[in-house]
Design a protein around this motif. Sequence first.
Motif, PDB file in Angstrom:
ATOM      1  N   VAL A  16      84.022   8.737  59.729  1.00 30.82           N
ATOM      2  CA  VAL A  16      83.245   9.584  58.827  1.00 30.82           C
ATOM      3  C   VAL A  16      81.754   9.476  59.135  1.00 30.82           C
ATOM      4  CG1 VAL A  16      82.658  10.023  56.410  1.00 30.82           C
ATOM      5  CG2 VAL A  16      84.991   9.381  57.026  1.00 30.82           C
ATOM      6  N   LEU A  17      81.284   8.266  59.395  1.00 29.49           N
ATOM      7  CA  LEU A  17      79.857   8.071  59.645  1.00 29.49           C
ATOM      8  C   LEU A  17      79.386   8.765  60.922  1.00 29.49           C
ATOM      9  CD1 LEU A  17      79.449   4.344  58.543  1.00 29.49           C
ATOM     10  CD2 LEU A  17      78.735   6.411  57.317  1.00 29.49           C
ATOM     11  N   THR A  18      80.250   8.844  61.938  1.00 24.90           N
ATOM     12  CA  THR A  18      79.840   9.548  63.153  1.00 24.90           C
ATOM     13  C   THR A  18      79.832  11.061  62.952  1.00 24.90           C
ATOM     14  OG1 THR A  18      82.110   9.499  64.032  1.00 24.90           O
ATOM     15  CG2 THR A  18      80.610   7.729  64.730  1.00 24.90           C
ATOM     16  N   LYS A  19      80.370  11.516  61.849  1.00 13.84           N
ATOM     17  CA  LYS A  19      80.312  12.946  61.522  1.00 13.84           C
ATOM     18  C   LYS A  19      78.932  13.328  60.975  1.00 13.84           C
ATOM     19  CE  LYS A  19      81.799  17.075  60.375  1.00 13.84           C
ATOM     20  NZ  LYS A  19      82.761  18.005  60.809  1.00 13.84           N
ATOM     21  N   ARG A  51      76.358  16.010  72.049  1.00 14.15           N
ATOM     22  CA  ARG A  51      76.589  14.571  72.163  1.00 14.15           C
ATOM     23  C   ARG A  51      77.117  13.991  70.855  1.00 14.15           C
ATOM     24  NH1 ARG A  51      71.600  15.046  74.544  1.00 14.15           N
ATOM     25  NH2 ARG A  51      70.582  13.837  72.897  1.00 14.15           N
ATOM     26  N   ALA A  52      76.602  14.485  69.730  1.00 17.27           N
ATOM     27  CA  ALA A  52      77.091  14.027  68.427  1.00 17.27           C
ATOM     28  C   ALA A  52      78.564  14.392  68.253  1.00 17.27           C
ATOM     29  CB  ALA A  52      76.251  14.633  67.303  1.00 17.27           C
ATOM     30  N   LEU A  53      78.941  15.574  68.678  1.00 16.45           N
ATOM     31  CA  LEU A  53      80.335  15.994  68.613  1.00 16.45           C
ATOM     32  C   LEU A  53      81.206  15.090  69.483  1.00 16.45           C
ATOM     33  CD1 LEU A  53      82.679  17.890  67.884  1.00 16.45           C
ATOM     34  CD2 LEU A  53      81.907  19.400  69.747  1.00 16.45           C
ATOM     35  N   ALA A  54      80.778  14.842  70.713  1.00 21.80           N
ATOM     36  CA  ALA A  54      81.555  14.010  71.628  1.00 21.80           C
ATOM     37  C   ALA A  54      81.675  12.581  71.090  1.00 21.80           C
ATOM     38  CB  ALA A  54      80.907  14.013  73.008  1.00 21.80           C
ATOM     39  N   ASN A  58      85.184  10.854  70.128  1.00 19.88           N
ATOM     40  CA  ASN A  58      85.592   9.632  70.790  1.00 19.88           C
ATOM     41  C   ASN A  58      85.904   8.531  69.795  1.00 19.88           C
ATOM     42  OD1 ASN A  58      84.908   6.909  72.403  1.00 19.88           O
ATOM     43  ND2 ASN A  58      85.746   8.495  73.764  1.00 19.88           N
ATOM     44  N   MET A  59      85.222   8.503  68.665  1.00 20.70           N
ATOM     45  CA  MET A  59      85.540   7.510  67.636  1.00 20.70           C
ATOM     46  C   MET A  59      86.927   7.766  67.082  1.00 20.70           C
ATOM     47  SD  MET A  59      84.470   4.793  66.229  1.00 20.70           S
ATOM     48  CE  MET A  59      85.725   3.901  65.332  1.00 20.70           C
ATOM     49  N   THR A  98      77.860   4.700  69.919  1.00 23.07           N
ATOM     50  CA  THR A  98      77.387   5.882  69.196  1.00 23.07           C
ATOM     51  C   THR A  98      75.884   6.061  69.364  1.00 23.07           C
ATOM     52  OG1 THR A  98      79.179   5.701  67.589  1.00 23.07           O
ATOM     53  CG2 THR A  98      77.248   6.976  66.915  1.00 23.07           C
ATOM     54  N   ALA A  99      75.133   4.977  69.206  1.00 22.69           N
ATOM     55  CA  ALA A  99      73.673   5.058  69.365  1.00 22.69           C
ATOM     56  C   ALA A  99      73.309   5.501  70.773  1.00 22.69           C
ATOM     57  CB  ALA A  99      73.045   3.706  69.038  1.00 22.69           C
ATOM     58  N   CYS A 100      73.992   4.956  71.760  1.00 22.82           N
ATOM     59  CA  CYS A 100      73.712   5.327  73.155  1.00 22.82           C
ATOM     60  C   CYS A 100      74.076   6.775  73.432  1.00 22.82           C
ATOM     61  CB  CYS A 100      74.463   4.405  74.109  1.00 22.82           C
ATOM     62  SG  CYS A 100      73.817   2.733  74.162  1.00 22.82           S
ATOM     63  N   TYR A 101      75.173   7.236  72.858  1.00 22.40           N
ATOM     64  CA  TYR A 101      75.574   8.632  73.058  1.00 22.40           C
ATOM     65  C   TYR A 101      74.522   9.566  72.468  1.00 22.40           C
ATOM     66  CZ  TYR A 101      79.525  11.382  74.762  1.00 22.40           C
ATOM     67  OH  TYR A 101      80.361  12.171  75.516  1.00 22.40           O
ATOM     68  N   LEU A 102      74.092   9.274  71.260  1.00 17.98           N
ATOM     69  CA  LEU A 102      73.109  10.136  70.604  1.00 17.98           C
ATOM     70  C   LEU A 102      71.769  10.107  71.333  1.00 17.98           C
ATOM     71  CD1 LEU A 102      73.928   9.358  66.867  1.00 17.98           C
ATOM     72  CD2 LEU A 102      74.657  11.338  68.221  1.00 17.98           C
ATOM     73  N   ALA A 103      71.421   8.948  71.907  1.00 18.86           N
ATOM     74  CA  ALA A 103      70.151   8.803  72.625  1.00 18.86           C
ATOM     75  C   ALA A 103      70.251   9.214  74.091  1.00 18.86           C
ATOM     76  CB  ALA A 103      69.670   7.358  72.523  1.00 18.86           C
ATOM     77  N   ASP A 104      71.424   9.636  74.529  1.00 14.70           N
ATOM     78  CA  ASP A 104      71.682  10.071  75.905  1.00 14.70           C
ATOM     79  C   ASP A 104      71.447   8.946  76.914  1.00 14.70           C
ATOM     80  OD1 ASP A 104      72.560  11.866  77.810  1.00 14.70           O
ATOM     81  OD2 ASP A 104      70.641  12.884  78.028  1.00 14.70           O
ATOM     82  N   LEU A 105      71.916   7.758  76.571  1.00 14.06           N
ATOM     83  CA  LEU A 105      71.852   6.602  77.468  1.00 14.06           C
ATOM     84  C   LEU A 105      73.250   6.409  78.067  1.00 14.06           C
ATOM     85  CD1 LEU A 105      69.777   4.253  75.147  1.00 14.06           C
ATOM     86  CD2 LEU A 105      68.936   5.608  77.081  1.00 14.06           C
ATOM     87  N   HIS A 106      73.578   7.228  79.040  1.00 11.84           N
ATOM     88  CA  HIS A 106      74.957   7.331  79.513  1.00 11.84           C
ATOM     89  C   HIS A 106      75.497   6.066  80.156  1.00 11.84           C
ATOM     90  CE1 HIS A 106      73.684   7.967  83.716  1.00 11.84           C
ATOM     91  NE2 HIS A 106      72.633   8.536  83.150  1.00 11.84           N
ATOM     92  N   ALA A 107      74.717   5.351  80.938  1.00 13.91           N
ATOM     93  CA  ALA A 107      75.227   4.146  81.602  1.00 13.91           C
ATOM     94  C   ALA A 107      75.517   3.043  80.580  1.00 13.91           C
ATOM     95  CB  ALA A 107      74.236   3.656  82.652  1.00 13.91           C
TER      96      ALA A 107
END
Length: 129
Positions: A16-19, A51-54, A58-59, A98-107
Amino acid sequence: MTVAVYCLIAAALMIVLTKVPLAWAMSKEGRGYDNRNPRQQQARLTGFGARALASHQNMIEAFPVFAAGVLLALLSGATGSWLTGLALAFVIARVVYTACYLADLHALRSIAWVVGFGASVGLMVLALF
């Protein structure tokens, strides 16, 4: 209740929180949040919104593997620091993911994913011993 059970509850709540960032991105998309056709609106998202959707999707995908790991470990009678540590590692890894996905820190995001998945599998392995 054990720490692992609290982690299982936290992981369920993380769905829910990642929504939340996804819903925010949808509301900023230009026409407001489309509750009638949210999937069509989500398909149009780009950048942060995509990215938020992905991250949210993924969660949802990661939760069943973690839940199976915790439940297998508990049903087998596993206790102690490995159970606690692996459950906490999953939750922490998913927050970082989640934080990395939202910040676009892919590695860094990929490393967090490996840690979280490894923790889930580790929980399943506990059931063997």
